[in-house]
Design a protein around this motif. Structure first.
Motif, PDB file in Angstrom:
ATOM      1  N   GLY A 162       0.817  -1.210   0.000  1.00 17.48           N
ATOM      2  CA  GLY A 162       0.000   0.000   0.000  1.00 17.48           C
ATOM      3  C   GLY A 162       0.850   1.258   0.000  1.00 17.48           C
ATOM      4  N   GLY A 163       1.946   1.230   0.766  1.00 15.99           N
ATOM      5  CA  GLY A 163       2.839   2.377   0.812  1.00 15.99           C
ATOM      6  C   GLY A 163       3.503   2.644  -0.522  1.00 15.99           C
ATOM      7  N   ILE A 164       3.881   1.580  -1.232  1.00 16.24           N
ATOM      8  CA  ILE A 164       4.492   1.737  -2.552  1.00 16.24           C
ATOM      9  C   ILE A 164       3.499   2.349  -3.528  1.00 16.24           C
ATOM     10  CG2 ILE A 164       5.477   0.500  -4.517  1.00 16.24           C
ATOM     11  CD1 ILE A 164       6.530  -1.576  -2.505  1.00 16.24           C
ATOM     12  N   ILE A 165       2.272   1.850  -3.496  1.00 15.48           N
ATOM     13  CA  ILE A 165       1.227   2.386  -4.388  1.00 15.48           C
ATOM     14  C   ILE A 165       0.975   3.861  -4.075  1.00 15.48           C
ATOM     15  CG2 ILE A 165      -1.217   2.246  -5.007  1.00 15.48           C
ATOM     16  CD1 ILE A 165      -1.042  -0.781  -4.487  1.00 15.48           C
ATOM     17  N   ALA A 166       0.894   4.194  -2.785  1.00 19.09           N
ATOM     18  CA  ALA A 166       0.654   5.582  -2.376  1.00 19.09           C
ATOM     19  C   ALA A 166       1.804   6.483  -2.825  1.00 19.09           C
ATOM     20  CB  ALA A 166       0.487   5.652  -0.861  1.00 19.09           C
ATOM     21  N   THR A 167       3.031   5.971  -2.748  1.00 15.68           N
ATOM     22  CA  THR A 167       4.192   6.754  -3.180  1.00 15.68           C
ATOM     23  C   THR A 167       4.125   7.055  -4.667  1.00 15.68           C
ATOM     24  OG1 THR A 167       5.573   5.743  -1.461  1.00 15.68           O
ATOM     25  CG2 THR A 167       6.707   6.802  -3.296  1.00 15.68           C
ATOM     26  N   VAL A 168       3.792   6.035  -5.451  1.00 20.17           N
ATOM     27  CA  VAL A 168       3.693   6.220  -6.903  1.00 20.17           C
ATOM     28  C   VAL A 168       2.593   7.215  -7.247  1.00 20.17           C
ATOM     29  CG1 VAL A 168       3.150   5.076  -9.084  1.00 20.17           C
ATOM     30  CG2 VAL A 168       4.622   3.937  -7.409  1.00 20.17           C
ATOM     31  N   LEU A 169       1.444   7.085  -6.599  1.00 19.34           N
ATOM     32  CA  LEU A 169       0.332   8.007  -6.857  1.00 19.34           C
ATOM     33  C   LEU A 169       0.705   9.437  -6.500  1.00 19.34           C
ATOM     34  CD1 LEU A 169      -2.731   5.921  -5.582  1.00 19.34           C
ATOM     35  CD2 LEU A 169      -2.083   6.405  -7.953  1.00 19.34           C
ATOM     36  N   ASN A 170       1.433   9.594  -5.399  1.00 18.64           N
ATOM     37  CA  ASN A 170       1.820  10.937  -4.977  1.00 18.64           C
ATOM     38  C   ASN A 170       2.813  11.565  -5.944  1.00 18.64           C
ATOM     39  OD1 ASN A 170       1.691  13.105  -2.998  1.00 18.64           O
ATOM     40  ND2 ASN A 170       3.783  12.552  -2.449  1.00 18.64           N
ATOM     41  N   VAL A 171       3.706  10.741  -6.490  1.00 21.95           N
ATOM     42  CA  VAL A 171       4.699  11.254  -7.434  1.00 21.95           C
ATOM     43  C   VAL A 171       4.038  11.741  -8.720  1.00 21.95           C
ATOM     44  CG1 VAL A 171       6.628  10.591  -8.944  1.00 21.95           C
ATOM     45  CG2 VAL A 171       6.628   9.911  -6.539  1.00 21.95           C
ATOM     46  N   PHE A 172       3.059  10.976  -9.219  1.00 22.66           N
ATOM     47  CA  PHE A 172       2.491  11.287 -10.528  1.00 22.66           C
ATOM     48  C   PHE A 172       1.175  12.066 -10.471  1.00 22.66           C
ATOM     49  CE2 PHE A 172       5.187   7.567 -11.384  1.00 22.66           C
ATOM     50  CZ  PHE A 172       5.932   8.055 -12.446  1.00 22.66           C
ATOM     51  N   LEU A 173       0.456  12.010  -9.342  1.00 27.10           N
ATOM     52  CA  LEU A 173      -0.847  12.661  -9.292  1.00 27.10           C
ATOM     53  C   LEU A 173      -0.926  13.786  -8.262  1.00 27.10           C
ATOM     54  CD1 LEU A 173      -3.253   9.577  -9.647  1.00 27.10           C
ATOM     55  CD2 LEU A 173      -2.533  11.200 -11.413  1.00 27.10           C
ATOM     56  N   PHE A 174      -0.705  13.450  -7.000  1.00 29.78           N
ATOM     57  CA  PHE A 174      -0.963  14.412  -5.934  1.00 29.78           C
ATOM     58  C   PHE A 174       0.164  15.436  -5.771  1.00 29.78           C
ATOM     59  CE2 PHE A 174      -2.941  10.360  -4.199  1.00 29.78           C
ATOM     60  CZ  PHE A 174      -4.141  10.593  -4.851  1.00 29.78           C
ATOM     61  N   ARG A 175       1.383  14.952  -5.790  1.00 33.34           N
ATOM     62  CA  ARG A 175       2.571  15.802  -5.645  1.00 33.34           C
ATOM     63  C   ARG A 175       2.478  16.675  -4.398  1.00 33.34           C
ATOM     64  NH1 ARG A 175       3.730  17.662 -11.957  1.00 33.34           N
ATOM     65  NH2 ARG A 175       3.836  15.534 -12.794  1.00 33.34           N
ATOM     66  N   SER A 176       2.091  16.051  -3.312  1.00 32.32           N
ATOM     67  CA  SER A 176       1.928  16.744  -2.041  1.00 32.32           C
ATOM     68  C   SER A 176       3.112  16.455  -1.132  1.00 32.32           C
ATOM     69  CB  SER A 176       0.625  16.304  -1.362  1.00 32.32           C
ATOM     70  OG  SER A 176       0.573  16.762  -0.029  1.00 32.32           O
ATOM     71  N   SER A 177       3.785  17.509  -0.663  1.00 32.82           N
ATOM     72  CA  SER A 177       4.925  17.324   0.233  1.00 32.82           C
ATOM     73  C   SER A 177       4.473  16.817   1.600  1.00 32.82           C
ATOM     74  CB  SER A 177       5.686  18.642   0.395  1.00 32.82           C
ATOM     75  OG  SER A 177       4.834  19.659   0.887  1.00 32.82           O
TER      76      SER A 177
END
Length: 246
Positions: A162-177
């Motif tokens: 789940g953490g890996i998926i969340a990381t990928v989503l944040n990199v490409f979609l959310f981009r939230s620090s």
């Protein structure tokens, strides 16, 4: 880029768990010897490819620090080694396993040499020391605890996915620090738990095998690789938390 591993659970499926403290201690000792060998090789390669201009220029632009094509390939190369080790483990000889393990350690060190372009030396050093202390405490805890951590292992691995998926989503979609920082804390907690779980698992494996044969030595190397990846990922995620980017 953090490199993940599935902890090589498949390797251990056919190992019987029996009480043999002496065999267990010998096995764990060899696991940590191989782990320290890997860390030594990786550290040397990281330093060489970060501070020797001729080597660094092979992977990245000297002025911008941006990876070139070879640098990008090198970052993903450790995953290829893991897949080979996973798929060919039973068929590989002891010598082949050692060669692959050493090569993986070197490539892994080269692949994370970029951290010296993003973080100060003090931040890297403090993150490494913190990771070493936390890893050591949890390794001792996993080895000495009488509580069965097996049930926590599957939960931690699901959280890791789940953490890996969340990381990928944040990199490409959310981009939230802020979300990135939250993920970093969660991933640190996951690898802290996995350290204790894997050490206890390896302790039981060591009690159920005869280390003198080739298979036992190969299992020790694979166990070292599992703990090595736990430590490296713990260090990299702590670096994201502590990091003051240049």
């Amino acid at each position: 880029m953090e490199t993940k591993t599935d902890n090589f659970e498949y390797v251990y499926d056919n190992v019987s768990y029996v009480e043999n403290p002496e065999a267990s201690r010998k096995f764990i000792a060899n696991v940590f010897v191989w782990m320290f060998v890997a860390l030594g090789i990786s550290s040397a390669c990281t330093y060489l490819f970060a501070f020797i201009p001729q080597l660094s220029a092979m992977l990245r632009d000297p002025e911008t620090g941006q990876n070139n094509i070879l640098g990008i390939v090198t970052m993903f190369a450790p995953l290829i080694f893991i897949l080979i080790l996973r798929g060919r483990f039973e068929k590989m000889s002891l010598i082949s396993t050692v060669v692959m393990f050493v090569a993986f350690s070197a490539v892994m060190g080269i692949s994370i040499s970029y951290i010296f372009y993003l973080y100060s030396f003090g931040t890297i050093a403090s993150s490494f020391i913190t990771a070493a202390v936390v890893f050591g405490v949890m390794a001792i805890g996993g080895y000495t605890t009488q509580q069965d951590l097996t049930k926590f292992g599957s939960i931690l691995i699901m959280l890791l996915i789940g953490g890996i998926i969340a990381t990928v989503l944040n990199v490409f979609l959310f981009r939230s620090s802020s979300f990135d920082l939250l993920i970093s804390y969660i991933m640190v907690a996951i690898f802290v738990g996995l350290t204790a779980f894997n050490v206890q698992r390896l302790k039981r494996i060591g009690a159920g095998i005869e280390y003198g044969d080739a298979d036992g030595k190969k299992l020790a190397i694979m166990g070292a690789l599992t703990l090595y990846m736990n430590f490296v990922n713990l260090f990299l995620w702590l670096l994201r938390i502590f990091g003051n980017r240049r």
